[in-house]
Design a protein around this motif. Structure first.
Motif, PDB file in Angstrom:
ATOM      1  N   SER A  59     -27.787  11.474-143.799  1.00  0.00           N
ATOM      2  CA  SER A  59     -27.777  12.933-143.669  1.00  0.00           C
ATOM      3  C   SER A  59     -28.684  13.573-144.706  1.00  0.00           C
ATOM      4  CB  SER A  59     -26.358  13.498-143.785  1.00  0.00           C
ATOM      5  OG  SER A  59     -25.839  13.271-145.068  1.00  0.00           O
ATOM      6  N   VAL A  60     -29.212  14.725-144.337  1.00  0.00           N
ATOM      7  CA  VAL A  60     -30.076  15.497-145.230  1.00  0.00           C
ATOM      8  C   VAL A  60     -29.747  16.973-145.077  1.00  0.00           C
ATOM      9  CG1 VAL A  60     -32.021  13.877-145.235  1.00  0.00           C
ATOM     10  CG2 VAL A  60     -31.918  15.662-143.494  1.00  0.00           C
ATOM     11  N   GLY A  61     -30.092  17.748-146.100  1.00  0.00           N
ATOM     12  CA  GLY A  61     -29.901  19.185-146.042  1.00  0.00           C
ATOM     13  C   GLY A  61     -30.602  19.852-147.208  1.00  0.00           C
ATOM     14  N   PHE A  62     -30.747  21.155-147.116  1.00  0.00           N
ATOM     15  CA  PHE A  62     -31.342  21.948-148.194  1.00  0.00           C
ATOM     16  C   PHE A  62     -30.254  22.760-148.873  1.00  0.00           C
ATOM     17  CE2 PHE A  62     -35.070  21.380-145.464  1.00  0.00           C
ATOM     18  CZ  PHE A  62     -36.024  21.016-146.399  1.00  0.00           C
ATOM     19  N   SER A  63     -30.477  23.085-150.128  1.00  0.00           N
ATOM     20  CA  SER A  63     -29.548  23.973-150.823  1.00  0.00           C
ATOM     21  C   SER A  63     -29.594  25.345-150.179  1.00  0.00           C
ATOM     22  CB  SER A  63     -29.934  24.083-152.298  1.00  0.00           C
ATOM     23  OG  SER A  63     -31.112  24.855-152.439  1.00  0.00           O
ATOM     24  N   GLY A  64     -28.600  26.141-150.446  1.00  0.00           N
ATOM     25  CA  GLY A  64     -28.570  27.498-149.918  1.00  0.00           C
ATOM     26  C   GLY A  64     -29.558  28.427-150.599  1.00  0.00           C
ATOM     27  N   LEU A  65     -30.306  27.897-151.563  1.00  0.00           N
ATOM     28  CA  LEU A  65     -31.229  28.717-152.339  1.00  0.00           C
ATOM     29  C   LEU A  65     -32.639  28.748-151.759  1.00  0.00           C
ATOM     30  CD1 LEU A  65     -30.119  27.455-155.865  1.00  0.00           C
ATOM     31  CD2 LEU A  65     -29.374  29.515-154.657  1.00  0.00           C
ATOM     32  N   GLY A  66     -32.817  28.283-150.552  1.00  0.00           N
ATOM     33  CA  GLY A  66     -34.144  28.245-149.950  1.00  0.00           C
ATOM     34  C   GLY A  66     -34.541  26.827-149.635  1.00  0.00           C
ATOM     35  N   CYS A  67     -35.775  26.470-149.948  1.00  0.00           N
ATOM     36  CA  CYS A  67     -36.251  25.143-149.586  1.00  0.00           C
ATOM     37  C   CYS A  67     -36.589  24.299-150.803  1.00  0.00           C
ATOM     38  CB  CYS A  67     -37.460  25.248-148.663  1.00  0.00           C
ATOM     39  SG  CYS A  67     -38.879  26.049-149.407  1.00  0.00           S
ATOM     40  N   SER A  68     -36.080  24.654-151.961  1.00  0.00           N
ATOM     41  CA  SER A  68     -36.503  23.957-153.169  1.00  0.00           C
ATOM     42  C   SER A  68     -35.680  22.716-153.493  1.00  0.00           C
ATOM     43  CB  SER A  68     -36.464  24.908-154.365  1.00  0.00           C
ATOM     44  OG  SER A  68     -35.146  25.397-154.542  1.00  0.00           O
ATOM     45  N   VAL A  69     -34.455  22.596-152.972  1.00  0.00           N
ATOM     46  CA  VAL A  69     -33.611  21.462-153.327  1.00  0.00           C
ATOM     47  C   VAL A  69     -33.171  20.724-152.068  1.00  0.00           C
ATOM     48  CG1 VAL A  69     -31.483  20.733-154.461  1.00  0.00           C
ATOM     49  CG2 VAL A  69     -32.779  22.662-155.385  1.00  0.00           C
ATOM     50  N   LEU A  70     -33.516  19.434-152.003  1.00  0.00           N
ATOM     51  CA  LEU A  70     -33.125  18.572-150.891  1.00  0.00           C
ATOM     52  C   LEU A  70     -31.926  17.734-151.319  1.00  0.00           C
ATOM     53  CD1 LEU A  70     -33.769  17.229-148.096  1.00  0.00           C
ATOM     54  CD2 LEU A  70     -35.091  15.559-149.394  1.00  0.00           C
ATOM     55  N   VAL A  71     -30.958  17.589-150.437  1.00  0.00           N
ATOM     56  CA  VAL A  71     -29.801  16.733-150.668  1.00  0.00           C
ATOM     57  C   VAL A  71     -29.805  15.667-149.577  1.00  0.00           C
ATOM     58  CG1 VAL A  71     -27.284  16.656-150.787  1.00  0.00           C
ATOM     59  CG2 VAL A  71     -28.495  18.661-151.615  1.00  0.00           C
ATOM     60  N   SER A  72     -29.552  14.407-149.966  1.00  0.00           N
ATOM     61  CA  SER A  72     -29.491  13.332-148.971  1.00  0.00           C
ATOM     62  C   SER A  72     -28.343  12.392-149.306  1.00  0.00           C
ATOM     63  CB  SER A  72     -30.809  12.562-148.933  1.00  0.00           C
ATOM     64  OG  SER A  72     -31.093  11.973-150.185  1.00  0.00           O
ATOM     65  N   SER A  73     -27.790  11.769-148.275  1.00  0.00           N
ATOM     66  CA  SER A  73     -26.752  10.758-148.482  1.00  0.00           C
ATOM     67  C   SER A  73     -27.122   9.520-147.684  1.00  0.00           C
ATOM     68  CB  SER A  73     -25.376  11.281-148.078  1.00  0.00           C
ATOM     69  OG  SER A  73     -25.349  11.584-146.699  1.00  0.00           O
ATOM     70  N   SER A  74     -26.523   8.384-148.101  1.00  0.00           N
ATOM     71  CA  SER A  74     -26.971   7.107-147.581  1.00  0.00           C
ATOM     72  C   SER A  74     -25.825   6.109-147.496  1.00  0.00           C
ATOM     73  CB  SER A  74     -28.064   6.566-148.513  1.00  0.00           C
ATOM     74  OG  SER A  74     -28.362   5.218-148.258  1.00  0.00           O
ATOM     75  N   PHE A  75     -26.056   5.046-146.719  1.00  0.00           N
ATOM     76  CA  PHE A  75     -25.122   3.927-146.684  1.00  0.00           C
ATOM     77  C   PHE A  75     -25.102   3.171-148.018  1.00  0.00           C
ATOM     78  CE2 PHE A  75     -25.476   3.796-141.874  1.00  0.00           C
ATOM     79  CZ  PHE A  75     -24.169   4.201-141.652  1.00  0.00           C
ATOM     80  N   ASP A  76     -25.982   3.518-148.964  1.00  0.00           N
ATOM     81  CA  ASP A  76     -25.929   2.884-150.289  1.00  0.00           C
ATOM     82  C   ASP A  76     -24.836   3.503-151.157  1.00  0.00           C
ATOM     83  OD1 ASP A  76     -26.973   5.304-151.223  1.00  0.00           O
ATOM     84  OD2 ASP A  76     -28.884   4.456-151.854  1.00  0.00           O
ATOM     85  N   LYS A  77     -24.018   4.372-150.561  1.00  0.00           N
ATOM     86  CA  LYS A  77     -22.868   5.017-151.209  1.00  0.00           C
ATOM     87  C   LYS A  77     -23.265   6.040-152.253  1.00  0.00           C
ATOM     88  CE  LYS A  77     -20.154   0.869-150.446  1.00  0.00           C
ATOM     89  NZ  LYS A  77     -19.466  -0.263-151.071  1.00  0.00           N
ATOM     90  N   THR A  78     -24.461   6.640-152.096  1.00  0.00           N
ATOM     91  CA  THR A  78     -24.904   7.673-153.037  1.00  0.00           C
ATOM     92  C   THR A  78     -25.300   8.937-152.291  1.00  0.00           C
ATOM     93  OG1 THR A  78     -27.254   7.060-153.031  1.00  0.00           O
ATOM     94  CG2 THR A  78     -25.822   5.945-154.645  1.00  0.00           C
ATOM     95  N   THR A  79     -25.211  10.041-153.009  1.00  0.00           N
ATOM     96  CA  THR A  79     -25.782  11.315-152.583  1.00  0.00           C
ATOM     97  C   THR A  79     -26.805  11.678-153.644  1.00  0.00           C
ATOM     98  OG1 THR A  79     -23.760  12.010-151.497  1.00  0.00           O
ATOM     99  CG2 THR A  79     -25.300  13.742-152.140  1.00  0.00           C
ATOM    100  N   ARG A  80     -27.969  12.055-153.218  1.00  0.00           N
ATOM    101  CA  ARG A  80     -29.045  12.382-154.168  1.00  0.00           C
ATOM    102  C   ARG A  80     -29.477  13.827-153.981  1.00  0.00           C
ATOM    103  NH1 ARG A  80     -31.088   7.530-156.540  1.00  0.00           N
ATOM    104  NH2 ARG A  80     -30.119   5.741-155.548  1.00  0.00           N
ATOM    105  N   VAL A  81     -29.740  14.482-155.096  1.00  0.00           N
ATOM    106  CA  VAL A  81     -30.152  15.892-155.113  1.00  0.00           C
ATOM    107  C   VAL A  81     -31.519  15.976-155.759  1.00  0.00           C
ATOM    108  CG1 VAL A  81     -29.575  18.203-155.907  1.00  0.00           C
ATOM    109  CG2 VAL A  81     -27.749  16.602-155.321  1.00  0.00           C
TER     110      VAL A  81
END
Length: 81
Positions: A59-81
């Motif tokens: 999964s992927v998504g952007f912060s509510g602040l516009g397009c400056s921050v990407l969030v992603s999650s993975s089967f590696d059991k991490t979420t990255r910002v």
């Protein structure tokens, strides 16, 4: 029916998640190729490829602040910002 506006090519495996930035200028995608990518919605150019995940990106998504921050999650059991 609708017609294709852009084709965002660059992933090497299935794309599992996409999302638009709030301002509509960027598209994020997450793939089983273990990358999350940010694309220019006007030109289709890949602006950034996050390659730090150790497994498939689900999964992927952007912060509510516009397009400056990407969030992603993975089967590696991490979420990255």
């Amino acid at each position: 029916g609708g017609e294709q506006v852009l084709k965002l090519a660059g992933h090497t495996h299935w794309v599992m998640s996409v999302g638009w930035s709030r301002d509509g200028s960027r598209v994020a995608s997450g793939s089983y190729d273990r990358t999350a990518r940010v694309w220019d919605a006007g030109t289709g150019a890949c602006l950034h490829a996050l390659r730090e995940h150790g497994d498939r990106v689900t999964s992927v998504g952007f912060s509510g602040l516009g397009c400056s921050v990407l969030v992603s999650s993975s089967f590696d059991k991490t979420t990255r910002v």
